[in-house]
Design an enzyme around this catalytic site. Structure first.
Site: not given
Ligand code: NOJ
Ligand code: CA
Length: 704
Positions: A504, A510
């Site tokens: 990430e 998200e």
């Protein structure tokens, strides 16, 4: 006026160097001669360097030096003992990647320096100069007056020549999940980003930026600063001196010690890197960061297999189900609530996803929340010993799920959320990875939400750099690819440890599910492609079709069109690409065909056009099949982009399918309006893509 002055200073430095410091300066240029570096001693005997591109200064005189605990600083009073140069060229093969063959051609300058008096400490300054930029590092040999080395500051400077336009995130010692700011260098204000409502940890001690940080000069030259081969050393942020247009390495520290790095001679520092490109797209095509790393140390890595994967994952971020078994965790507040029996990782749900993967040819499934401990995973200091990564919740039959996945030909992705109880994770590594070997897992997603335990450590400090490396090595022993969330930034180590697959290390998808600041704006990914992506592969988790997130998150949405979600599979590179949405939104959806078809491992990649923060178009050829895929994305501005298809094989015919924004599509007003069109195209064609505001286009060229 300012620029003129700077240029004069540069010309003067050159003159000074060539007329009166002949014995104390040296010069090296890239193989094509465009990038050149001067290394020399200042009057006080301090080492310094300058960088130019096509004869124009890129970095003015920039000084170098170190400060130590319990030892005098290493700075002035140096002499040059020896200067050597060499040329090097090789081609190496990526076991997986954006391309198969990588050219690694550079000229190298090694300057041996020593203190004339005092401790007579010595080190080598090594510059590698490539056509696409340069890297330099310090090599400390074994020596009498330098054995254990406690570094408090690495005073590596980068002196800019003007007040460039900069795409930056705040220099955070704990997390990279920030939005980008676009400002002039003199307007960088990282401290104003310190208190972020959605970050479980953030530590920004000074006005600094994270790397990679990308800039554009008023003449249109693109510069990006980062580091390569970060091993057993602290990560960096670049401290900003607005007035002097100067940056300095600010090493990430620790509260547990008075130093930032502990080492013993002999050792080398990571490479300090500067990528230089005449257009933005060349930054993405640059292989400088991986090239500065050592070759593969793992030997046969034929077990590494890139994958598209689904997850029992997005449903937790949407609040449809939970990680834990007896309560709930809401990612937008990080606060636990009462039990409601809505656990996501059940045997039945896993089998449902496995069926879907098998039916649609998706390689793998990630299952989060299958092991005990999620009731207390965050917001508490009692995080140690909470997760063991081997004990399933009562409603999850690990044997059965694994057997079912095997039977259906679907690989499972293990999940290890450490909640940053890192010592606990280290204690669990052997059993956790033994369990994975037992069942045949070959991918793991790790996670480090929260402040680090041991307390006082930061995610990007030396202790954690070493932890992330221990995990890579443990995973390699078990033939497992690692996808780290809340990671240390990539520095090209995937060349040396090819199981260090993806991560990430940015504000991922998200945030669109639960961020209280509106999620990732349309400009986010057109910036990411030219900044974060230069460090290495990204687990962004694209492919959300239910853009408005109804009925789960009425306050949130994905800020792109559906067509852009498709384009991201090509634009944002990662060897583990998530098919992130819930199966129900893919079922029967015509655009899902693109996700099923698109490759994840590439023979070659071409950046066809792009401007930082505005738009970018990339075409990639899939390994083995020879199929090509193209993705194009734009920021909030709708635009027409014409591309030529001269990358196609002239001898082949292709079935060409365009997935585009509908004429009235718009990221906010009408994000799911798309059209699919078959095109008649060969390698002499031109295609005009119409990208909506926040939109995109994806094309598959399937060899017939
Ligand atoms: C944060 C990660 O980025 C996310 O992907 C994961 O689902 C949660 N932590 C829980 O581990
Ligand atoms: Ca995260």
């Amino acid at each position: 006026m300012y620029k003129l002055l700077k240029m004069t200073a540069w010309a003067f430095a050159m003159l000074a160097v060539s007329s009166c410091q002949l014995d104390t300066q040296s010069h090296i240029a890239s193989p094509d001669g465009n990038v050149s570096v001067n290394v020399f001693l200042l009057e006080n005997g301090q080492a310094a360097y300058t960088v130019a591109y096509k004869g124009e200064a890129v970095l003015d005189t920039s000084a170098l030096g170190f400060e130590f605990l319990d030892a005098p600083e290493l700075k002035e009073g140096l002499e040059i003992l020896q200067i050597r140069s060499r040329s090097f060229s090789e081609q190496w093969e990526m076991p997986w990647g954006e391309q198969r063959l990588v050219d690694n051609t550079f000229n190298e300058l090694t300057v041996d320096l020593a203190e004339k008096d005092n401790l007579k400490r010595t080190f080598k300054l090594v510059f590698r100069v490539y056509d696409d930029g340069l890297g330099f590092r310090f090599e400390f040999p074994e020596q009498e007056n330098m054995t254990e080395v406690l570094i408090t500051e690495e005073n590596t400077y980068f002196n800019l020549t003007d007040d460039h336009l900069v795409w930056w995130t705040p220099g955070d010692w704990d997390i990279y999940e920030h939005l980008y700011s676009t400002t002039r260098f003199s307007e960088i204000d990282a401290l104003s980003k310190r208190d972020h409502p959605n970050l479980a940890q953030t530590y920004i001690p000074v006005n600094a930026v994270n790397t990679p940080v990308t800039m554009r000069t008023d003449d249109g030259l693109h510069l990006s600063f980062h580091e390569a081969a970060l091993i057993d050393y602290a990560g960096i942020t670049l401290e900003i001196d607005k007035e002097n247009l100067q940056m300095r390495n600010n090493l990430v520290g620790t509260e547990r010690e008075e130093y930032k790095v502990i080492q013993r001679t002999p050792f080398v520092t990571p490479w300090r890197t500067l990528q230089i490109a005449e257009n933005a797209g060349q930054l993405i095509e640059s292989n400088l960061i991986v090239n500065l790393n050592e070759p593969n140390k793992l030997g046969d890595v034929s077990w590494l297999k890139p994958a598209k994967y689904m997850g029992i994952w997005w449903e937790m971020h949407l609040g449809k189900s939970t990680w834990d078994y007896t309560g709930t965790q809401d990612m937008s507040t990080w606060i636990g609530a009462e039990p409601h029996g809505n656990h996501g990782a059940t045997t039945e749900n896993a089998m449902y996803y496995i069926d879907f993967c098998a039916e649609h040819g998706i390689d793998a499934l990630l299952i989060e929340g299958w092991y005990t401990g999620w009731e207390n995973w965050i917001g508490t200091d009692a995080r140690e010993g909470i997760f063991d990564f081997v004990t399933p919740y009562p409603d999850f039959d690990l044997d059965k799920v694994n057997a079912y996945a095997k039977q259906k030909g679907v690989r499972l992705v293990m999940h290890h959320e450490t909640s940053s109880a890192v010592t606990t994770y280290e204690q669990q590594l052997d059993t956790a990875y033994a369990l994975m070997s037992h069942y045949g897992y070959d991918m793991v997603k790790t996670g480090y939400v929260g402040t680090i335990i041991p307390q006082g450590e930061y995610h990007h400090g030396q202790w954690m750099v070493n932890h992330y490396m221990r995990v890579i090595q443990k995973a390699a022993e078990h033939k497992v690819m690692v996808n780290a969330h809340e990671p240390i930034m990539a520095t090209g180590l995937r060349r040396t440890y090819p199981n260090d697959a993806t991560r990430e290390g940015l504000r991922g998808q998200e945030f669109n599910a639960w961020a209280t600041d509106g999620g990732n704006p349309p400009e986010h990914l057109p910036i990411v492609a030219f900044t974060r992506m230069l460090a290495g592969p990204i687990d962004y988790t694209p492919g959300i079709f239910n853009i408005k997130l109804e009925p789960y998150r009425d306050e949130n949405q994905v800020n792109t069109t559906l067509a852009q979600q498709l384009a991201l599979y090509v634009v944002i590179y990662g060897p583990m690409q998530m098919v992130a949405d819930l199966p129900v939104y893919y079922k029967g959806h015509p655009a899902f065909q693109f996700i099923k078809d698109v490759g994840v491992d590439w023979e070659q990649s071409r950046v066809l056009n792009g401007e930082v923060g505005e738009y970018v178009t990339i075409a990639r050829e899939e390994r083995e099949t020879g199929n090509w895929f193209l993705g194009s994305i734009t920021n909030e501005e709708a635009r027409e982009i014409t591309i030529r298809t001269d990358f196609l094989d002239p001898a082949a015919t292709y079935k060409v399918i365009l997935y585009a924004d509908a004429d009235d599509a718009h990221w906010d007003d009408n994000p799911t309006a798309y059209k699919i069109q078959e095109l008649d195209v060969d390698n002499t064609s031109e295609i005009t893509l119409r990208l909506a505001s926040g939109g995109g286009a994806a094309i598959s060229f399937l060899k017939q």
